[in-house]
Write an enzyme that holds these catalytic residues in place. Structure first.
Site, PDB file in Angstrom:
ATOM      1  N   HIS A 141       0.842  -1.327  -0.116  1.00 57.16           N
ATOM      2  CA  HIS A 141      -0.214   0.042   0.132  1.00 57.16           C
ATOM      3  C   HIS A 141       0.936   1.222   0.142  1.00 57.16           C
ATOM      4  CE1 HIS A 141      -4.018  -1.654   0.056  1.00 57.16           C
ATOM      5  NE2 HIS A 141      -3.773  -2.369   1.039  1.00 57.16           N
ATOM      6  N   ASP A 171      -0.013   6.872  -3.806  1.00 56.99           N
ATOM      7  CA  ASP A 171      -1.138   6.510  -4.649  1.00 56.99           C
ATOM      8  C   ASP A 171      -1.474   7.644  -5.697  1.00 56.99           C
ATOM      9  OD1 ASP A 171      -1.461   4.338  -3.446  1.00 56.99           O
ATOM     10  OD2 ASP A 171      -3.267   4.693  -2.458  1.00 56.99           O
TER      11      ASP A 171
END
Length: 393
Positions: A141, A171
């Site tokens: 992540h 991200d």
């Protein structure tokens, strides 16, 4: 251009006429597809057939990252589903996917499969680790990707543990935005006569690129590796946040001497009994921070904003998510927009000749399956057969 044409996605934005197929994912992949849609591309999102609920069609979908496109629902593991996606790809300019390396190849929808039916296709791939390397097969992540690049090490207070900066840095900044840039760049190359190609957008690559300036500062002796002791990481008292009398906060960014002088002049710094030590000596920074902290706690955030906001003191109120859209500057520029009942960030950047617009609300999975398949050349009986087989929904 009429509102009806805008809602239909006709001729809006610099990417008008570009067709994109998005294999549904989460986070940075949908963000890249949103950016392309905001810029005018006709983006078709391929959702899972199992996610379809026809009872909600026509009602608002909460995920703003999916705005601006239509949705078809497909079983990618079925032969009919593969047929549908390849048919969409044959008429597209780009494809965006965010699966682990090797997944689309196993589905028969990898780069080789898609480029075989459309040699001009730009095949955009969004991952955290990239398509190769020791970590490529494994999950991760945002926090993991920025940790590996060194970026997370530099975010946090001196002497304390690193602080995750939401997931904006990895991200969306290093991931989705880089993928959108890569797809547009490859489309430009195709328009110039190049063949289609694969865009390997890895978050670790993108975050490393975003940190180029910090590497420069380290090389020139202007950045120390311990966090929270540098000019731009909260170490400097004139580039930090301060609590005010009402418990809310100000952001102070008076880096340059002339802006700092304006801040001092307008605030009357320091308070009686405090000193104003030389700000250029880091040894003075703790005392200087304490003095500024005492001063800022004498008024509320909005009182300080009224005094300092319209000046070169480089001070701004720290607004929460509800306050931000109502700020006079952001409201004047239309930084946030109301569309389909939702307040949301407006498309950016802005174009003088090919302006963008919010065209479609986020679709529900499968909301446009029949419409999109008919446009792709599937006759009604073939669509019905695909539905009956569970290949589409």
């Amino acid at each position: 251009m009429s509102e009806r044409e805008i809602q239909a996605g006709v001729g809006v934005g610099p990417l008008a006429g570009v067709r994109v197929v998005e294999l549904a994912g989460i986070g940075p992949g949908p963000f890249a597809a949103m950016m392309l849609a905001d810029l005018g591309a006709d983006v078709v999102r391929v959702d899972r057939a199992t996610d379809v609920d026809p009872t909600v069609f026509g009602t608002p979908h909460p995920d703003l990252l999916n705005r601006g496109r239509r949705s078809v629902a497909v079983d990618l593991k079925s032969a009919g589903g593969r047929e549908v996606v390849l048919a969409l790809v044959a008429g597209a300019d780009a494809l965006v996917e965010g699966f682990r390396p090797g997944v689309t190849e196993r589905l028969g929808l990898g780069p080789a499969d898609c480029l075989a039916v459309n040699p001009r296709l730009v095949y955009g791939r969004m991952t955290g680790w990239g398509q190769d390397g020791p970590n490529a097969p494994y999950a991760g992540h945002d926090i993991d990707y920025i940790a590996l690049t060194g970026a997370l090490h530099g975010i946090g207070r001196a002497g304390e543990r690193p602080v995750p900066p939401l997931n904006l840095l990895g991200d969306f900044g290093g991931g989705g935005m880089m993928l959108a840039l890569g797809v547009v760049s490859a489309l430009y190359a195709v328009a110039g006569g190049a063949r289609g190609q694969v865009v390997d957008a890895a978050i670790v690559d993108g975050v490393a690129v975003l940190s180029t300036m910090i590497h420069t500062l380290r090389r020139t002796g202007m950045w120390q590796d311990p966090r929270g002791v540098n000019l731009l990481d909260g170490g400097a008292p004139f580039y930090d946040t301060y609590e005010c009398a009402d418990g809310r906060h100000l952001a102070v960014g008076a880096l340059e001497p002339r802006f700092y002088a304006e801040l001092v002049r307008r605030t009357g710094f320091p308070l009686p009994g405090d000193e104003a030590p030389d700000r250029d000596d880091p040894a003075n920074w703790p005392a200087l921070r304490e003095a500024w902290g005492r001063l800022f706690r004498t008024r509320t955030r909005d009182e300080w904003t009224a005094l300092l906001g319209s000046s070169d003191a480089c001070v701004a109120p720290v607004l929460d998510w509800t306050e931000a859209p109502r700020h006079p500057h952001l409201a004047a520029r239309g930084v946030f927009a109301e569309h389909a009942g939702a307040t949301q960030p407006a498309p950016a950047p802005r174009f003088s000749g090919t302006p963008t617009a919010l065209r479609r609300p986020p679709p529900h999975p499968g909301e446009h399956t029949d419409e999109v398949l008919a446009e792709a050349g599937f006759p009604a009986d073939r669509i019905a057969a695909l539905r009956a087989a569970g290949a589409v929904a």
